[in-house]
Design a protein around this motif. Structure first.
Motif, PDB file in Angstrom:
ATOM      1  N   PRO A   1     -19.836 -63.508  59.142  1.00 48.66           N
ATOM      2  CA  PRO A   1     -19.118 -62.741  60.177  1.00 48.66           C
ATOM      3  C   PRO A   1     -19.555 -63.203  61.564  1.00 48.66           C
ATOM      4  O   PRO A   1     -20.722 -63.527  61.776  1.00 48.66           O
ATOM      5  N   VAL A   2     -18.590 -63.237  62.473  1.00 45.64           N
ATOM      6  CA  VAL A   2     -18.871 -63.711  63.836  1.00 45.64           C
ATOM      7  C   VAL A   2     -20.043 -62.936  64.452  1.00 45.64           C
ATOM      8  O   VAL A   2     -20.884 -63.491  65.155  1.00 45.64           O
ATOM      9  N   GLY A   3     -20.119 -61.626  64.125  1.00 45.22           N
ATOM     10  CA  GLY A   3     -21.167 -60.784  64.693  1.00 45.22           C
ATOM     11  C   GLY A   3     -22.565 -61.222  64.284  1.00 45.22           C
ATOM     12  O   GLY A   3     -23.546 -60.916  64.962  1.00 45.22           O
ATOM     13  N   ASN A   4     -22.665 -61.978  63.168  1.00 41.76           N
ATOM     14  CA  ASN A   4     -23.983 -62.408  62.703  1.00 41.76           C
ATOM     15  C   ASN A   4     -24.442 -63.710  63.344  1.00 41.76           C
ATOM     16  O   ASN A   4     -25.559 -64.158  63.113  1.00 41.76           O
ATOM     17  N   LEU A   5     -23.552 -64.364  64.101  1.00 41.21           N
ATOM     18  CA  LEU A   5     -23.914 -65.633  64.728  1.00 41.21           C
ATOM     19  C   LEU A   5     -24.749 -65.383  65.962  1.00 41.21           C
ATOM     20  O   LEU A   5     -24.611 -64.341  66.602  1.00 41.21           O
ATOM     21  N   PRO A   6     -25.648 -66.324  66.329  1.00 43.79           N
ATOM     22  CA  PRO A   6     -26.376 -66.177  67.594  1.00 43.79           C
ATOM     23  C   PRO A   6     -25.394 -66.170  68.763  1.00 43.79           C
ATOM     24  O   PRO A   6     -24.290 -66.717  68.663  1.00 43.79           O
ATOM     25  N   GLY A   7     -25.843 -65.576  69.873  1.00 42.16           N
ATOM     26  CA  GLY A   7     -24.970 -65.298  71.022  1.00 42.16           C
ATOM     27  C   GLY A   7     -24.078 -66.435  71.457  1.00 42.16           C
ATOM     28  O   GLY A   7     -22.847 -66.278  71.523  1.00 42.16           O
ATOM     29  N   TRP A   8     -24.647 -67.611  71.717  1.00 39.76           N
ATOM     30  CA  TRP A   8     -23.836 -68.702  72.265  1.00 39.76           C
ATOM     31  C   TRP A   8     -22.834 -69.208  71.249  1.00 39.76           C
ATOM     32  O   TRP A   8     -21.706 -69.556  71.563  1.00 39.76           O
ATOM     33  N   LEU A   9     -23.253 -69.197  69.963  1.00 38.19           N
ATOM     34  CA  LEU A   9     -22.365 -69.661  68.910  1.00 38.19           C
ATOM     35  C   LEU A   9     -21.219 -68.660  68.739  1.00 38.19           C
ATOM     36  O   LEU A   9     -20.082 -69.026  68.456  1.00 38.19           O
ATOM     37  N   ARG A  10     -21.575 -67.371  68.938  1.00 38.52           N
ATOM     38  CA  ARG A  10     -20.576 -66.321  68.827  1.00 38.52           C
ATOM     39  C   ARG A  10     -19.497 -66.539  69.899  1.00 38.52           C
ATOM     40  O   ARG A  10     -18.310 -66.398  69.631  1.00 38.52           O
TER      41      ARG A  10
END
Lengths: 259, 307
Positions: free
Chosen positions: A197-206
């Protein structure tokens, strides 16, 4: 006689048929199917505990979550091959002949696109059947939802394929194109909602994932498979794909005309 | 049928065509002679609408190559320096594909392909992949493919480069048959004088993107080439000395002496001078200039020699 050239539709048909003759090689078919099968096996086993991670939609099997993404990313990778195929054609003398014939270059690239669509459809269909029979993929959206995800993957792949064909017609170098393809598709695949899920990606990757069109394509395909259509994502995916398709084919046709 | 007027084409700073003007009347063969880099292929590319010219105008079969590209492409056939066939398809599939693209129905396309395979002696190889053809067969297939639409104008870009002598002669015969029986207009580029001499009604010599000479083979030879008298005298040293003293250019090669002459009566002068000097002649031959001589003579001179 001065011939009356075939209509553009006949041209597309004849040229697609020409490419399909090359697909009779069984080695090509096997290789085309092998890669996504490996992806499916690896991802479903490596990431199966992902469904327990926080932020993952509750009550969803990871395979049901993963499979639509595999379809979309496989379709997207086939797009790189479409470009590679055109680059190969450009090396083949026959394209130089087409330039001297009353053949429209749009027909040449559209035929290439149709051929890759056919190949990709066979590939994705085999993948889907294998996932259902071997891995027990039975998503809430059912067969119809799965087919919806498959069709969307084809649309996205065809749009992206046109972009890679435009690139191929521009650089006219198959190896360079494959390198560009790998360098863009891998980051796009991982910086998206495809595997987590997008929410689990680190900030910049999100941040990247949020603007990445593949995210919308995956979300929409996933919506079909999970039986909860994601209309805004679907609209975005279809919109972006059609723009890419029209612009890509137009630029590719212009590029192919230029020797 | 082909008309180019002051055609200019540059690639970056390199001027490939520097104001080329030529005209090929209907049903005739023009031989375009030139070394590598003279601009032959670039001119073919402009005339077949593959490259747009930077300046000047050109028309083929009555259609402008820039404004009416599609009509030009409907009227022409091209056999390139590199074979323009699909090597993954069989000979027959190549022919059928092109025929279909040119608007023939599937049945007509197959029939036409069979006819062409027959007349180009490719029946046995018809269902093999073109990639597996020998050089000569590939070139024959290429020519057959370029004739699928029965074009009014055929461009042959160095059609025999890299072919063995037998295949070369076979291709020449095909081209001769084509012009004789179909009345096709042909523009042929070549580096071989012999080829231009045999096939072309008129010859244009291209050098560094410019036309340096044009005319029939006979005119070019008469205007530029000199005949050579070759003698085998009893005393070569004395013969050479006598002739040089009288203003002749003399070349020696073992017992033979070569003397270029510009008029027939000079042959008589050579003989008289040697007789007067008591030199016996074991042999005497007069050779006509070849196009090679013409070409070498032109290459050494600035443009405009014979125009």
């Amino acid at each position: 006689m001065t011939t009356m050239p075939a209509s553009p539709f006949v041209q597309v048909g004849v040229l697609t048929g020409r490419s399909l003759l090359g697909l009779r090689d069984p080695r090509m078919i096997v290789m085309n199917l092998l890669q996504p099968m490996i992806m499916l096996t690896l991802f479903s086993q490596v990431f199966r505990t992902m469904a327990d991670a926080p932020g993952f939609p509750p009550g969803v099997e990871y395979l049901d979550y993963l499979m639509p993404a595999i379809l979309v990313t496989t379709g997207a990778q086939a797009a790189v091959w479409a470009g590679g195929g055109l680059a190969n054609d450009l090396k083949n003398g026959v394209l130089a002949r087409f330039r001297t014939l009353p053949v429209t270059m749009v027909a040449v690239v559209a035929a290439r696109s149709l051929f890759d669509l056919t190949r990709s459809a066979l590939q994705l269909l085999t993948l889907l059947v294998a996932a259902m029979l071997l891995f027990g993929f039975h998503p809430p959206g059912g067969v119809l939802g799965s087919l919806g995800a498959l069709v969307l993957a084809l649309v996205v792949g065809t749009g992206l394929g046109a972009v890679f064909m435009a690139l191929a017609a521009w650089v006219k170098n198959g190896e360079l194109l494959q390198t560009i393809g790998m360098a863009t598709m891998f980051p796009l695949m991982f910086a998206s909602s495809a595997f987590v899920p997008v929410g689990n990606l680190p900030g910049w990757l999100r941040a990247v994932a949020v603007v990445n069109p593949l995210t919308y394509a995956v979300d929409a395909a996933r919506g079909f498979a999970l039986g909860a259509a994601a209309w805004p994502a679907l609209a975005a995916a279809l919109g972006v794909s059609s723009v890419l398709l029209v612009a890509g084919l137009g630029l590719a046709a212009r590029g192919v005309r230029r020797p | 049928m082909i008309h180019a007027e002051d055609v200019v084409k540059s690639f970056g700073t390199h001027t490939a065509l520097d104001g080329v003007t030529l005209r090929v009347p209907r049903g005739t063969v023009l031989g375009l002679l030139g070394h590598n880099g003279a601009g032959k292929t670039t001119l073919i590319n402009v005339l077949t609408t593959v490259l747009p010219p930077d300046g000047g105008t050109a028309s083929v079969a009555g259609f402008d190559v820039v404004a009416e590209g599609a009509q030009v492409r409907s009227s022409i056939g091209l056999t390139g320096q590199y074979t323009l066939v699909d090597e993954d398809l069989t000979g027959r599939q190549n022919l059928v594909m092109i025929a279909r693209l040119l608007g023939l129905s599937s049945r007509d396309a197959r029939r036409h392909a069979a006819e062409l395979l027959e007349s180009f002696g490719l029946v046995d190889a018809a269902d093999r992949k073109a990639g597996k053809f020998s050089g000569g067969m590939k070139r024959r297939l290429d020519l057959a493919v370029s004739l699928v639409g029965r074009p009014h104008v055929v461009f042959l870009d160095e059609p025999t480069t890299g072919l063995d002598p037998t295949s070369r002669i076979a291709l020449w015969e095909t081209v001769e048959r084509l012009t004789r029986e179909e009345g096709t207009t042909v523009l042929l580029t070549t580096q071989y004088m012999e080829e231009a001499d045999r096939l072309a009604d008129a010859i244009t010599v291209l050098s560094h993107g410019r036309v340096v000479a044009s005319g029939t083979a006979g005119e070019l030879k008469a205007g530029l080439g000199r005949r050579t008298v070759t003698i085998t005298p009893s005393d070569p040293a004395l013969a050479s000395e006598v002739l040089s003293r009288n203003g002749f250019e003399v070349g020696r090669e073992l017992d033979a002496v070569h003397v270029p002459v510009s008029a027939t009566r000079e042959v008589a002068v050579v003989v008289r001078l040697l007789t007067d000097a008591d030199v016996d002649l074991a042999a005497l031959t007069v050779t006509e200039p070849s196009l090679d001589d013409v070409y070498l003579a032109l290459a050494a001179q600035p443009r405009g020699v014979l125009q």
